[in-house]
Design a protein around this motif. Sequence first.
Motif, PDB file in Angstrom:
ATOM      1  N   ASN A 132      38.575   5.934   4.286  1.00 37.03           N
ATOM      2  CA  ASN A 132      39.598   4.956   3.934  1.00 37.03           C
ATOM      3  C   ASN A 132      39.694   4.833   2.412  1.00 37.03           C
ATOM      4  O   ASN A 132      38.703   4.989   1.687  1.00 37.03           O
ATOM      5  CB  ASN A 132      39.259   3.589   4.517  1.00 37.03           C
ATOM      6  CG  ASN A 132      39.412   3.561   6.024  1.00 37.03           C
ATOM      7  OD1 ASN A 132      40.179   4.340   6.595  1.00 37.03           O
ATOM      8  ND2 ASN A 132      38.660   2.679   6.679  1.00 37.03           N
ATOM      9  N   ASN A 133      40.894   4.551   1.936  1.00 38.35           N
ATOM     10  CA  ASN A 133      41.154   4.419   0.500  1.00 38.35           C
ATOM     11  C   ASN A 133      40.579   5.597  -0.276  1.00 38.35           C
ATOM     12  O   ASN A 133      39.770   5.424  -1.200  1.00 38.35           O
ATOM     13  CB  ASN A 133      40.572   3.102  -0.028  1.00 38.35           C
ATOM     14  CG  ASN A 133      41.169   1.890   0.662  1.00 38.35           C
ATOM     15  OD1 ASN A 133      42.386   1.792   0.803  1.00 38.35           O
ATOM     16  ND2 ASN A 133      40.308   0.987   1.106  1.00 38.35           N
ATOM     17  N   PRO A 134      41.011   6.804   0.071  1.00 42.06           N
ATOM     18  CA  PRO A 134      40.442   7.990  -0.583  1.00 42.06           C
ATOM     19  C   PRO A 134      40.947   8.127  -2.021  1.00 42.06           C
ATOM     20  O   PRO A 134      42.023   7.641  -2.381  1.00 42.06           O
ATOM     21  CB  PRO A 134      40.948   9.144   0.276  1.00 42.06           C
ATOM     22  CG  PRO A 134      42.266   8.658   0.794  1.00 42.06           C
ATOM     23  CD  PRO A 134      42.058   7.171   1.039  1.00 42.06           C
ATOM     24  N   ILE A 135      40.150   8.815  -2.814  1.00 40.65           N
ATOM     25  CA  ILE A 135      40.497   9.110  -4.202  1.00 40.65           C
ATOM     26  C   ILE A 135      40.608  10.617  -4.319  1.00 40.65           C
ATOM     27  O   ILE A 135      39.651  11.340  -4.028  1.00 40.65           O
ATOM     28  CB  ILE A 135      39.425   8.559  -5.155  1.00 40.65           C
ATOM     29  CG1 ILE A 135      39.362   7.030  -5.043  1.00 40.65           C
ATOM     30  CG2 ILE A 135      39.707   8.991  -6.594  1.00 40.65           C
ATOM     31  CD1 ILE A 135      38.105   6.424  -5.642  1.00 40.65           C
ATOM     32  N   ASN A 175      37.384   3.725 -12.628  1.00 44.72           N
ATOM     33  CA  ASN A 175      38.451   2.750 -12.408  1.00 44.72           C
ATOM     34  C   ASN A 175      39.022   2.842 -11.006  1.00 44.72           C
ATOM     35  O   ASN A 175      39.339   1.825 -10.381  1.00 44.72           O
ATOM     36  CB  ASN A 175      39.550   2.937 -13.455  1.00 44.72           C
ATOM     37  CG  ASN A 175      39.259   2.175 -14.733  1.00 44.72           C
ATOM     38  OD1 ASN A 175      38.453   1.251 -14.757  1.00 44.72           O
ATOM     39  ND2 ASN A 175      39.914   2.564 -15.818  1.00 44.72           N
ATOM     40  N   ALA A 176      39.167   4.063 -10.493  1.00 47.32           N
ATOM     41  CA  ALA A 176      39.673   4.228  -9.128  1.00 47.32           C
ATOM     42  C   ALA A 176      38.713   3.589  -8.122  1.00 47.32           C
ATOM     43  O   ALA A 176      39.144   2.945  -7.144  1.00 47.32           O
ATOM     44  CB  ALA A 176      39.861   5.713  -8.818  1.00 47.32           C
ATOM     45  N   ALA A 217      39.478   0.677  -5.474  1.00 43.57           N
ATOM     46  CA  ALA A 217      39.224   0.923  -4.046  1.00 43.57           C
ATOM     47  C   ALA A 217      38.047   0.114  -3.510  1.00 43.57           C
ATOM     48  O   ALA A 217      37.729   0.202  -2.317  1.00 43.57           O
ATOM     49  CB  ALA A 217      38.969   2.410  -3.822  1.00 43.57           C
ATOM     50  N   ASN A 218      37.371  -0.643  -4.393  1.00 40.39           N
ATOM     51  CA  ASN A 218      36.215  -1.457  -4.010  1.00 40.39           C
ATOM     52  C   ASN A 218      35.092  -0.589  -3.434  1.00 40.39           C
ATOM     53  O   ASN A 218      34.550  -0.868  -2.360  1.00 40.39           O
ATOM     54  CB  ASN A 218      36.620  -2.551  -3.013  1.00 40.39           C
ATOM     55  CG  ASN A 218      35.557  -3.631  -2.876  1.00 40.39           C
ATOM     56  OD1 ASN A 218      34.781  -3.874  -3.811  1.00 40.39           O
ATOM     57  ND2 ASN A 218      35.505  -4.259  -1.719  1.00 40.39           N
ATOM     58  N   PHE A 223      47.422  -2.191 -14.346  1.00 39.35           N
ATOM     59  CA  PHE A 223      46.199  -1.603 -13.827  1.00 39.35           C
ATOM     60  C   PHE A 223      46.206  -1.645 -12.303  1.00 39.35           C
ATOM     61  O   PHE A 223      46.352  -2.697 -11.698  1.00 39.35           O
ATOM     62  CB  PHE A 223      44.985  -2.350 -14.380  1.00 39.35           C
ATOM     63  CG  PHE A 223      43.663  -1.791 -13.925  1.00 39.35           C
ATOM     64  CD1 PHE A 223      43.277  -0.511 -14.291  1.00 39.35           C
ATOM     65  CD2 PHE A 223      42.821  -2.539 -13.127  1.00 39.35           C
ATOM     66  CE1 PHE A 223      42.059   0.017 -13.885  1.00 39.35           C
ATOM     67  CE2 PHE A 223      41.590  -2.025 -12.711  1.00 39.35           C
ATOM     68  CZ  PHE A 223      41.215  -0.741 -13.088  1.00 39.35           C
ATOM     69  N   GLY A 224      46.069  -0.485 -11.704  1.00 46.04           N
ATOM     70  CA  GLY A 224      46.131  -0.389 -10.249  1.00 46.04           C
ATOM     71  C   GLY A 224      46.185   1.060  -9.814  1.00 46.04           C
ATOM     72  O   GLY A 224      45.860   1.975 -10.591  1.00 46.04           O
TER      73      GLY A 224
END
Length: 425
Positions: free
Chosen positions: A279-282, A178-179, A183-184, A373-374
């Motif tokens: 970028n957009n790390p999880i 989901n993450a 984060a695409n 959801f986000g």
Amino acid sequence: MSKINVSKEEILQYHAAFPAGKIGTCVTKPLSTPRDVVMAYTPGVGTVCEEIMAVSEQVYKYTGKSNLVGVISNGTAVLGYGHIGPLAAKPVMEAKAMILKRFAGVDAFDIEIDATTPEDVIKVVKAIAPTFGALNLEDIKAPECFQIEQELIAQLDIPVMHDDQHATAIVASAALLNALLIANKDLAKVRITFSGAGAGAIATAKLLIALGANPSHIIMCDRKGVIRADRAELDPLKAPFATDHSVHTLHDAVVDADVFIGLSSGNVLMPESVSKMANNPIVFGLANPFPEIAYQTVMDVRKDVIFATGRGDYPNQANNLIAFPYIFRGALDVHASTINGAMQQAAVQAIQALAQEDIPVLVRKYYGETMSFGKEYILPKPMDPRLLSTVSTAVAQAAIASGVAKKSISDWDAYRQELVRRVGH
């Protein structure tokens, strides 16, 4: 979601209030007249013994075995504390039993054993296994836990699952899928760094690979640093995750990584490392009770981060409590002989999909009206009543489809409704 604050005194009083602890036992049949005593005990109980003597499978019909899980630990790897022994492990095992009952209607006994060698643990667990319909191994350290689980699975005809391995892997995988969606990013393309190479980390890495992660994009670190192919005396359990990349420390491995998954110990990830991720790390700091990096520290360093912990007092609790009760529920209800990969992947997909659906009013009441959801909601919340029917059904269906179920279910709508009635959700 606002932080949930509880004091040490409140926690201790919660556990100490009479009766001490978190679980007990109850009777499930009437025992208030002389006739009831004749039915429940002698001579009536002999009739039931005879039925089981004639056909052993009747034990599931006439006793509590079909709804009973043994939660078993030797206290060698408890939370983030390590080897604290069976007595100090007991509160955790009681909590597991409590969760099984409250959320999935599964009865459970916590059993803490004074045995540390794989041979002794296997012998003890195998000897008591006839009592149970399934076994939940818990907080047993690596590498012994792998041998213990594998041999018990091979020797017993009931589901055996080491929760720290597989339930952890299921929840972490659902959270990551989901993450990545938010984060695409593509699971097959992202770079993943693990802190920790124990039971949870190895199981999670294996499950992610089964779901489509690229093994060459995974770097795993233990206490010695990056697990490299040129390491002397490479542990055979860690060898599949050894890398040839030119990285040696956890900090090196995190630079430009898309994903960090911590299943190790508290405060090992530096904020400077997080600042150098892609970028957009999880970032999943799943060590309990203290994550690999503090929530506020991550938030101060990266505004684009998706962050999860194993704790219930921050957003995105990636904790195995949203998986293991329902895995056992589904496995028990079809008399599964094991919990296999198909059942695990079914649980991942069910949990992942549930987080994307509209959130029930009850869940919003507990956790916040504005939740959706986000970035701060990538997994269903522990109090979400939909987990029971959704995940249990997915697991039961996968057990039947993969040929490990001894009992079939024909009316799935009726089954879901029965689950809700059992637990009162």
